[in-house]
Design an enzyme around this catalytic site. Structure first.
Site, PDB file in Angstrom:
ATOM      1  N   GLU A   1      32.517  35.609 -38.448  1.00  0.00           N
ATOM      2  CA  GLU A   1      31.897  34.439 -38.355  1.00  0.00           C
ATOM      3  C   GLU A   1      31.387  34.057 -39.795  1.00  0.00           C
ATOM      4  O   GLU A   1      31.410  33.122 -40.362  1.00  0.00           O
ATOM      5  CB  GLU A   1      30.785  34.264 -37.633  1.00  0.00           C
ATOM      6  CG  GLU A   1      29.952  33.038 -37.444  1.00  0.00           C
ATOM      7  CD  GLU A   1      29.059  32.610 -36.160  1.00  0.00           C
ATOM      8  OE1 GLU A   1      29.797  32.748 -35.010  1.00  0.00           O
ATOM      9  OE2 GLU A   1      28.154  32.026 -36.399  1.00  0.00           O
TER      10      GLU A   1
ATOM     11  N   SER B   1      24.987  36.099 -36.426  1.00  0.00           N
ATOM     12  CA  SER B   1      26.086  36.607 -35.936  1.00  0.00           C
ATOM     13  C   SER B   1      27.453  36.844 -36.867  1.00  0.00           C
ATOM     14  O   SER B   1      27.475  36.088 -37.626  1.00  0.00           O
ATOM     15  CB  SER B   1      26.764  35.676 -34.774  1.00  0.00           C
ATOM     16  OG  SER B   1      25.819  35.350 -33.817  1.00  0.00           O
TER      17      SER B   1
ATOM     18  N   ARG C   1      32.361  26.749 -35.416  1.00  0.00           N
ATOM     19  CA  ARG C   1      32.100  27.276 -36.602  1.00  0.00           C
ATOM     20  C   ARG C   1      33.284  26.762 -37.695  1.00  0.00           C
ATOM     21  O   ARG C   1      33.329  27.863 -38.831  1.00  0.00           O
ATOM     22  CB  ARG C   1      31.956  28.837 -36.612  1.00  0.00           C
ATOM     23  CG  ARG C   1      30.654  29.269 -35.759  1.00  0.00           C
ATOM     24  CD  ARG C   1      29.447  28.757 -36.125  1.00  0.00           C
ATOM     25  NE  ARG C   1      28.535  29.073 -35.180  1.00  0.00           N
ATOM     26  CZ  ARG C   1      28.035  27.822 -34.202  1.00  0.00           C
ATOM     27  NH1 ARG C   1      28.366  26.908 -34.389  1.00  0.00           N
ATOM     28  NH2 ARG C   1      27.015  28.196 -33.218  1.00  0.00           N
TER      29      ARG C   1
HETATM   30  C1  LIG Z   1      18.802  34.963 -38.360  1.00  0.00           C
HETATM   31  C2  LIG Z   1      19.710  34.292 -38.464  1.00  0.00           C
HETATM   32  C3  LIG Z   1      20.350  33.169 -37.499  1.00  0.00           C
HETATM   33  C4  LIG Z   1      21.398  32.559 -37.451  1.00  0.00           C
HETATM   34  N1  LIG Z   1      21.786  31.548 -36.328  1.00  0.00           N
HETATM   35  C5  LIG Z   1      22.724  30.819 -36.297  1.00  0.00           C
HETATM   36  C6  LIG Z   1      23.095  29.983 -35.280  1.00  0.00           C
HETATM   37  O1  LIG Z   1      22.336  29.821 -34.468  1.00  0.00           O
HETATM   38  N2  LIG Z   1      24.084  28.993 -35.539  1.00  0.00           N
HETATM   39  C7  LIG Z   1      24.761  29.097 -36.323  1.00  0.00           C
HETATM   40  O2  LIG Z   1      25.667  28.210 -36.650  1.00  0.00           O
HETATM   41  N3  LIG Z   1      24.597  29.892 -37.730  1.00  0.00           N
HETATM   42  C8  LIG Z   1      23.443  30.647 -37.685  1.00  0.00           C
HETATM   43  N4  LIG Z   1      23.459  31.425 -38.612  1.00  0.00           N
HETATM   44  C9  LIG Z   1      24.368  31.619 -39.797  1.00  0.00           C
HETATM   45  C10 LIG Z   1      23.735  30.455 -40.672  1.00  0.00           C
HETATM   46  O3  LIG Z   1      22.420  30.080 -40.450  1.00  0.00           O
HETATM   47  C11 LIG Z   1      24.475  29.020 -40.833  1.00  0.00           C
HETATM   48  O4  LIG Z   1      26.114  29.379 -40.948  1.00  0.00           O
HETATM   49  C12 LIG Z   1      24.287  28.257 -42.060  1.00  0.00           C
HETATM   50  O5  LIG Z   1      25.045  26.875 -41.784  1.00  0.00           O
HETATM   51  C13 LIG Z   1      24.642  28.823 -43.494  1.00  0.00           C
HETATM   52  O6  LIG Z   1      24.020  27.621 -44.380  1.00  0.00           O
HETATM   53  P1  LIG Z   1      23.966  28.171 -45.905  1.00  0.00           P
HETATM   54  O7  LIG Z   1      23.578  27.061 -46.635  1.00  0.00           O
HETATM   55  O8  LIG Z   1      23.114  29.503 -46.084  1.00  0.00           O
HETATM   56  O9  LIG Z   1      25.389  28.433 -46.211  1.00  0.00           O
HETATM   57  P2  LIG Z   1      25.863  29.482 -47.208  1.00  0.00           P
HETATM   58  O10 LIG Z   1      25.823  30.906 -46.436  1.00  0.00           O
HETATM   59  O11 LIG Z   1      25.395  29.387 -48.492  1.00  0.00           O
HETATM   60  O12 LIG Z   1      27.512  29.228 -47.218  1.00  0.00           O
HETATM   61  C14 LIG Z   1      28.389  29.416 -45.943  1.00  0.00           C
HETATM   62  C15 LIG Z   1      29.736  28.553 -46.241  1.00  0.00           C
HETATM   63  O13 LIG Z   1      29.492  27.351 -46.730  1.00  0.00           O
HETATM   64  C16 LIG Z   1      30.069  27.098 -47.735  1.00  0.00           C
HETATM   65  N5  LIG Z   1      29.219  26.167 -48.558  1.00  0.00           N
HETATM   66  C17 LIG Z   1      27.764  26.135 -48.736  1.00  0.00           C
HETATM   67  N6  LIG Z   1      27.269  24.987 -49.321  1.00  0.00           N
HETATM   68  C18 LIG Z   1      28.407  24.132 -49.394  1.00  0.00           C
HETATM   69  C19 LIG Z   1      28.443  22.893 -49.996  1.00  0.00           C
HETATM   70  N7  LIG Z   1      27.485  21.913 -50.371  1.00  0.00           N
HETATM   71  N8  LIG Z   1      29.756  22.003 -49.836  1.00  0.00           N
HETATM   72  C20 LIG Z   1      30.867  22.981 -49.282  1.00  0.00           C
HETATM   73  N9  LIG Z   1      30.658  24.241 -48.845  1.00  0.00           N
HETATM   74  C21 LIG Z   1      29.384  24.882 -48.896  1.00  0.00           C
HETATM   75  C22 LIG Z   1      29.960  28.442 -48.805  1.00  0.00           C
HETATM   76  O14 LIG Z   1      31.031  28.228 -49.701  1.00  0.00           O
HETATM   77  C23 LIG Z   1      30.142  29.127 -47.681  1.00  0.00           C
HETATM   78  O15 LIG Z   1      31.869  29.207 -47.403  1.00  0.00           O
HETATM   79  C24 LIG Z   1      22.315  32.555 -38.564  1.00  0.00           C
HETATM   80  C25 LIG Z   1      21.900  33.177 -39.756  1.00  0.00           C
HETATM   81  C26 LIG Z   1      20.907  33.963 -39.608  1.00  0.00           C
HETATM   82  C27 LIG Z   1      20.665  34.810 -40.962  1.00  0.00           C
END
Ligand SMILES: Cc1cc2nc3c(=O)[nH]c(=O)nc-3n(C[C@H](O)[C@H](O)[C@H](O)COP(=O)(O)OP(=O)(O)OC[C@H]3O[C@@H](n4cnc5c(N)ncnc54)[C@H](O)[C@@H]3O)c2cc1C
Length: 296
Positions: free
Chosen positions: A278, A206, A157
């Protein structure tokens, strides 16, 4: 690109929680992004907001959400290329539909490719960077840099790429395999996640990283200190999965923060482990961050 002022980040996060950003923009091209980055420094980049808890006070920095050309996806014979604004579910779906092996780890992970690259999203043993051939990022000066996994040092992560760099997209290995077997693996992974995790209420997935051996998974530790099901205001540590904190409808960021701080305090006192979040926390004061083990 036009800047909007005083935009509520609750509208842009999966949690439906969070105060205002003074300026909000949606760059749709590389040149618009480069201009926005030169215009304002530092900025924060949001994907789908599936891993960010924004404080009730909001943030001081401008926030960018990529769109337009950043949502592209292209299928090659042994690869898939995806822009940072493309969805992780779309990427997993494309791999499955086109019969590409070893992509089931990404099933039911909400978010964008950009967020997934930043978080090295995936399963316990496979992250998105295990499939990256190269990824591109833009520096605050507007320079585009191409990175390999060796440059990004992906771990659980996390990557070592500077927080000020914005991911633009990536080319991933996607090797053809046995379509029937691939289909089964994706369905199985999705079924397992939907049965054991929480998809019907807003959350960030998580909350804590697994602290590793000998302590085991974060959910079992939260359970051991009696926090499963604990409720504060409109937020609850879910009964179904003790590492998820759900917004029951009217949760504030401080409700979620309180549950995190109380869990972390009990875990430290009773088990001697420092839990590490996380999820990313935006706009919290240094003492609030310290109480939940966060570092902005
Ligand atoms: C129901 C549920 C289940 C999940 N299961 C998993 C799982 O199995 N495995 C897992 O790893 N995660 C899981 N997650 C967490 C989430 O899905 C991941 O962390 C995912 O990568 C988040 O992507 P996002 O676009 O929403 O990022 P955001 O929440 O918008 O941002 C997360 C981070 O990434 C940065 N960021 C976003 N876009 C960019 C970009 N273009 N360039 C640089 N930095 C950027 C942001 O600044 C922030 O620091 C889960 C979440 C939920 C709600």
């Amino acid at each position: 690109m036009r800047w909007e002022t005083d935009v509520a980040l609750a509208e842009h996060t999966r949690y439906r929680i969070g105060g205002l950003t003074p300026r909000f923009g949606r760059p749709e091209t590389r040149s618009a992004l480069a201009n926005a980055l030169k215009d304002s420094h530092p900025v924060r980049v949001l994907g789908w907001g599936a891993n960010v808890l924004v404080s009730d006070a909001g943030v001081n920095e401008p926030v960018l959400v990529l769109g337009g050309e950043f949502a592209h996806m292209e299928l090659g014979d042994h690869w898939i290329e995806a822009g940072a604004a493309a969805g992780l579910p779309t990427l997993a779906g494309e791999a499955r539909r086109s019969g590409r092996a070893d992509w089931s780890f990404l099933e039911a992970v909400p978010g964008s490719v950009g967020g997934g690259l930043r978080m090295n999203a995936g399963s316990t043993d496979t992250g998105l960077w295990n499939r990256v051939r190269w990824a591109e990022a833009m520096t605050p000066e507007g320079e585009v840099v191409r990175l390999t996994p060796q440059d990004a040092h992906p771990t659980y992560r996390n990557v070592t790429v500077a927080d000020s760099w914005v991911f633009l997209g990536a080319r991933f290995d996607a090797v053809p395999g046995d379509a029937a077997r691939i289909d089964k693996q994706h369905l199985e992974r999705r079924r397992m996640k939907v049965e054991t995790q929480v998809y019907d209420l807003p959350s960030c997935g998580s909350t804590w990283k697994n602290p590793g051996e000998p302590w085991g998974s974060a959910w079992s530790i939260v359970d051991r200190v009696g926090m499963r099901g604990a409720r504060r205001g409109g937020a609850q540590i879910t009964e179904r999965h003790a590492n998820f904190i759900a917004n029951l409808g009217d949760a504030t960021a401080s409700d979620v923060w309180w549950l995190m701080a109380e869990t972390r305090r009990r875990v430290k006192d009773q088990i001697g482990v420092d839990l590490e979040p996380e999820i990313r926390l935006w706009g919290f004061a240094p003492d609030e961050l310290a109480a939940v083990g966060g570092d902005e």
